[in-house]
Design a protein around this motif. Structure first.
Motif, PDB file in Angstrom:
ATOM      1  N   VAL A  95      85.704  93.088  40.912  1.00 34.93           N
ATOM      2  CA  VAL A  95      86.242  94.428  40.673  1.00 34.93           C
ATOM      3  C   VAL A  95      86.701  94.977  42.016  1.00 34.93           C
ATOM      4  CG1 VAL A  95      85.791  96.707  39.702  1.00 34.93           C
ATOM      5  CG2 VAL A  95      84.621  94.700  38.762  1.00 34.93           C
ATOM      6  N   ILE A  96      88.009  95.095  42.201  1.00 30.83           N
ATOM      7  CA  ILE A  96      88.576  95.422  43.504  1.00 30.83           C
ATOM      8  C   ILE A  96      89.129  96.837  43.502  1.00 30.83           C
ATOM      9  CG2 ILE A  96      90.276  94.762  45.234  1.00 30.83           C
ATOM     10  CD1 ILE A  96      90.145  91.938  44.227  1.00 30.83           C
ATOM     11  N   PRO A 104      97.302  85.094  48.491  1.00 28.70           N
ATOM     12  CA  PRO A 104      95.924  85.155  49.020  1.00 28.70           C
ATOM     13  C   PRO A 104      95.463  83.784  49.505  1.00 28.70           C
ATOM     14  CG  PRO A 104      96.088  86.393  46.979  1.00 28.70           C
ATOM     15  CD  PRO A 104      97.417  85.700  47.164  1.00 28.70           C
ATOM     16  N   SER A 105      94.420  83.793  50.307  1.00 27.19           N
ATOM     17  CA  SER A 105      94.020  82.617  51.098  1.00 27.19           C
ATOM     18  C   SER A 105      93.611  81.428  50.243  1.00 27.19           C
ATOM     19  CB  SER A 105      92.864  83.002  52.020  1.00 27.19           C
ATOM     20  OG  SER A 105      92.458  81.912  52.796  1.00 27.19           O
ATOM     21  N   ILE A 112      90.610  90.575  48.518  1.00 28.29           N
ATOM     22  CA  ILE A 112      91.349  89.650  47.651  1.00 28.29           C
ATOM     23  C   ILE A 112      90.999  88.212  47.995  1.00 28.29           C
ATOM     24  CG2 ILE A 112      93.678  88.741  47.269  1.00 28.29           C
ATOM     25  CD1 ILE A 112      94.665  91.642  47.240  1.00 28.29           C
ATOM     26  N   ASN A 113      90.980  87.880  49.291  1.00 21.12           N
ATOM     27  CA  ASN A 113      90.624  86.512  49.689  1.00 21.12           C
ATOM     28  C   ASN A 113      89.204  86.162  49.261  1.00 21.12           C
ATOM     29  OD1 ASN A 113      93.135  86.266  50.852  1.00 21.12           O
ATOM     30  ND2 ASN A 113      92.435  86.521  52.953  1.00 21.12           N
ATOM     31  N   ALA A 114      88.278  87.120  49.423  1.00 24.92           N
ATOM     32  CA  ALA A 114      86.885  86.855  49.045  1.00 24.92           C
ATOM     33  C   ALA A 114      86.741  86.684  47.537  1.00 24.92           C
ATOM     34  CB  ALA A 114      85.999  87.997  49.540  1.00 24.92           C
ATOM     35  N   ALA A 160      97.899  87.208  39.868  1.00 23.64           N
ATOM     36  CA  ALA A 160      97.556  88.624  39.725  1.00 23.64           C
ATOM     37  C   ALA A 160      97.209  89.252  41.069  1.00 23.64           C
ATOM     38  CB  ALA A 160      96.388  88.776  38.750  1.00 23.64           C
ATOM     39  N   LEU A 161      96.467  88.526  41.899  1.00 19.58           N
ATOM     40  CA  LEU A 161      96.078  89.060  43.209  1.00 19.58           C
ATOM     41  C   LEU A 161      97.261  89.191  44.152  1.00 19.58           C
ATOM     42  CD1 LEU A 161      92.746  87.069  43.685  1.00 19.58           C
ATOM     43  CD2 LEU A 161      92.973  89.534  43.327  1.00 19.58           C
ATOM     44  N   TYR A 162      98.276  88.372  43.958  1.00 16.02           N
ATOM     45  CA  TYR A 162      99.440  88.392  44.842  1.00 16.02           C
ATOM     46  C   TYR A 162     100.134  89.754  44.824  1.00 16.02           C
ATOM     47  CZ  TYR A 162     104.239  87.506  46.364  1.00 16.02           C
ATOM     48  OH  TYR A 162     105.458  87.588  46.980  1.00 16.02           O
ATOM     49  N   TYR A 163     100.140  90.424  43.687  1.00 14.98           N
ATOM     50  CA  TYR A 163     100.911  91.664  43.532  1.00 14.98           C
ATOM     51  C   TYR A 163     100.103  92.931  43.814  1.00 14.98           C
ATOM     52  CZ  TYR A 163     104.465  88.747  41.343  1.00 14.98           C
ATOM     53  OH  TYR A 163     105.414  87.789  41.110  1.00 14.98           O
TER      54      TYR A 163
END
Length: 436
Positions: A236-237, A160-161, A257-259, A302-305
């Motif tokens: 919470v995504i 992510p960014s 995810i970036n935000a 965690a966000l990467y996956y």
């Protein structure tokens, strides 16, 4: 080894002259001479190119690429030839980019080197494989070229960014966050935690005047407060099918995810705690809110996956996970996308129940393409019907905002491109208004 266009041009000219020699003998002699001279020059050219390995090239890049950002790739090419060489450099980029223009031409003086810089913008997270660097070298004769295979294949993970975080940090250090769009919001009332006393200046809240300190100094002095610290900010995504819609090559999930990464970084800088919940048909990711060292790295990994799912998201299971894992009142920033008012009303009971114990901010997306379509003029009956349908969809999104507000739930309707900045600004606004 490859023969160049110059070789084939001269060879064709020699053949044509030899063929024309059937009608005029001197042309055959000239063509025959040119052909032998061409072969001799080509042999010399090959000897010049192959007498030693004289070209080296290497690729310099980060092991991590930033999703949705322009990532800089550097190629260093050096020559140890004794003459000026012409080079054609081709970098084997990952096939997912479908780039056919990563080819650069340059000329290197004897024992010289140059650095080539270009940028790649990934739009999907994952592992990207780079191949070799192919360098095609020619001598001053330019009749043949030698191919060099340089560099080693390399895999780079697209995360992510994180480049946006570095930009945010640099602008924060230089007090230039307005360039990014992050607003500084002045508090209208008293803050929650006393920080220090300072001299009154125009614009300070007169209700913060410290009369005892003013009497001692014979100057107006005011109390300065700071925002309450250690509040919990949880992203919470939603990973359901509604988040698979894409804009400019990136899915809504990747924008969310970036935000969330940007928001978590801003929260930790404000001494708040950042956490994460990701859910689809099941709630499979939960990171307890914290601001300890290494929390950003845990969130990034965690966000990467995270990947979208085709099934509809289970808000009920997400509610149970949040209720069990987060006991302290927190700001829950829910990234989702409602297709219609009906789809929002199905999830409204869960959002209302979340909002009883926490502060809920629902973030969903406005479609730029719909607005652009509405700005065009309809000419046919079919286009008029299309305009009416799109206007109804846009109006329904504003009804969703009104319905959420009516139930005491904060909402943010924004474009994917402005999502990160708008979410951070909303967080700062809610924090300054003590709405968390």
């Amino acid at each position: 080894m490859y023969l160049t266009n110059r070789f084939y041009t001269i060879a064709i000219a020699a053949i044509v002259m030899m063929a024309a020699g059937n009608y005029w003998l001197p042309l055959y002699t000239a063509g025959y001479t040119i052909a032998w001279m061409l072969f001799a020059a080509t042999a010399i050219d090959l000897a010049m190119l192959y007498y030693r390995r004289a070209i080296t090239a290497s690729r310099h890049m980060s092991d991590r690429l930033s999703n949705g950002d322009d990532n800089e790739i550097r190629l260093r090419v050096e020559s140890s030839y004794r003459w000026t060489s012409g080079l054609r450099v081709v970098d084997e980029t990952p096939f997912v980019f479908q780039r056919r223009d990563v080819e650069f031409g340059l000329r290197l003086a004897p024992y010289d080197g140059k650095t080539i810089v270009y940028k790649l913008r990934p739009t999907q997270r994952g592992v990207y494989g780079f191949g070799h660097i192919r360098v095609f070298a020619t001598s001053p004769l330019r009749l043949a070229e030698r191919r060099y295979t340089c560099g080693e294949p390399k895999d780079a993970k697209v995360y992510p960014s994180y480049l946006m975080l570095h930009k945010y940090e640099l602008l924060a250090i230089n007090n230039r966050l307005t360039e990014m769009g992050v607003k500084r919001i002045r508090r209208a009332g008293n803050n929650t935690e006393f920080e220090h006393i300072k001299e009154y200046v125009k614009g300070d809240n007169y209700r913060s005047i410290n009369w005892k300190a003013s009497a001692r100094r014979s100057l107006l002095m005011v109390n300065v407060y700071e925002d309450e610290r250690s509040q919990q900010i949880v992203s919470v995504i939603d990973k359901g099918r509604a988040m698979q819609q894409s804009f400019e090559g990136m899915t809504l999930l990747d924008y969310a995810i970036n935000a969330s990464l940007m928001l978590s970084y801003a929260a930790i800088r404000k001494a708040d705690k950042a956490g994460l919940v990701c859910f689809g048909e099941h709630t499979d990711t939960f990171i307890t809110p914290s601001r300890r060292h290494g929390q950003m790295e845990r969130l990034l990994e965690a966000l990467y996956y995270q990947q979208t799912r085709w099934a509809e998201s289970d808000f009920d299971e997400m509610l149970a996970t949040v209720s069990h894992g987060i006991t302290k009142r927190s700001l829950l920033v829910v990234y989702t996308n409602f297709d219609s008012q009906c789809s929002m009303e199905r999830q409204l009971p869960y959002l209302k129940q979340l909002n009883t114990r926490h502060r809920v901010l629902v973030v969903f997306f406005v479609d730029n393409e719909k607005q652009k379509f509405l700005d065009t003029k309809a000419h046919t009956t079919e286009e008029y019907y299309q305009h009416v349908i799109v206007e109804k969809m846009v109006h329904e999104q504003h009804l969703i905002v009104s319905l959420l507000r009516h139930n005491g739930i904060q909402s943010l309707l924004t474009t994917p491109q402005n999502l990160s900045v708008d979410v951070v600004n909303k967080y700062l606004e809610m924090k300054s208004n003590q709405a968390i």
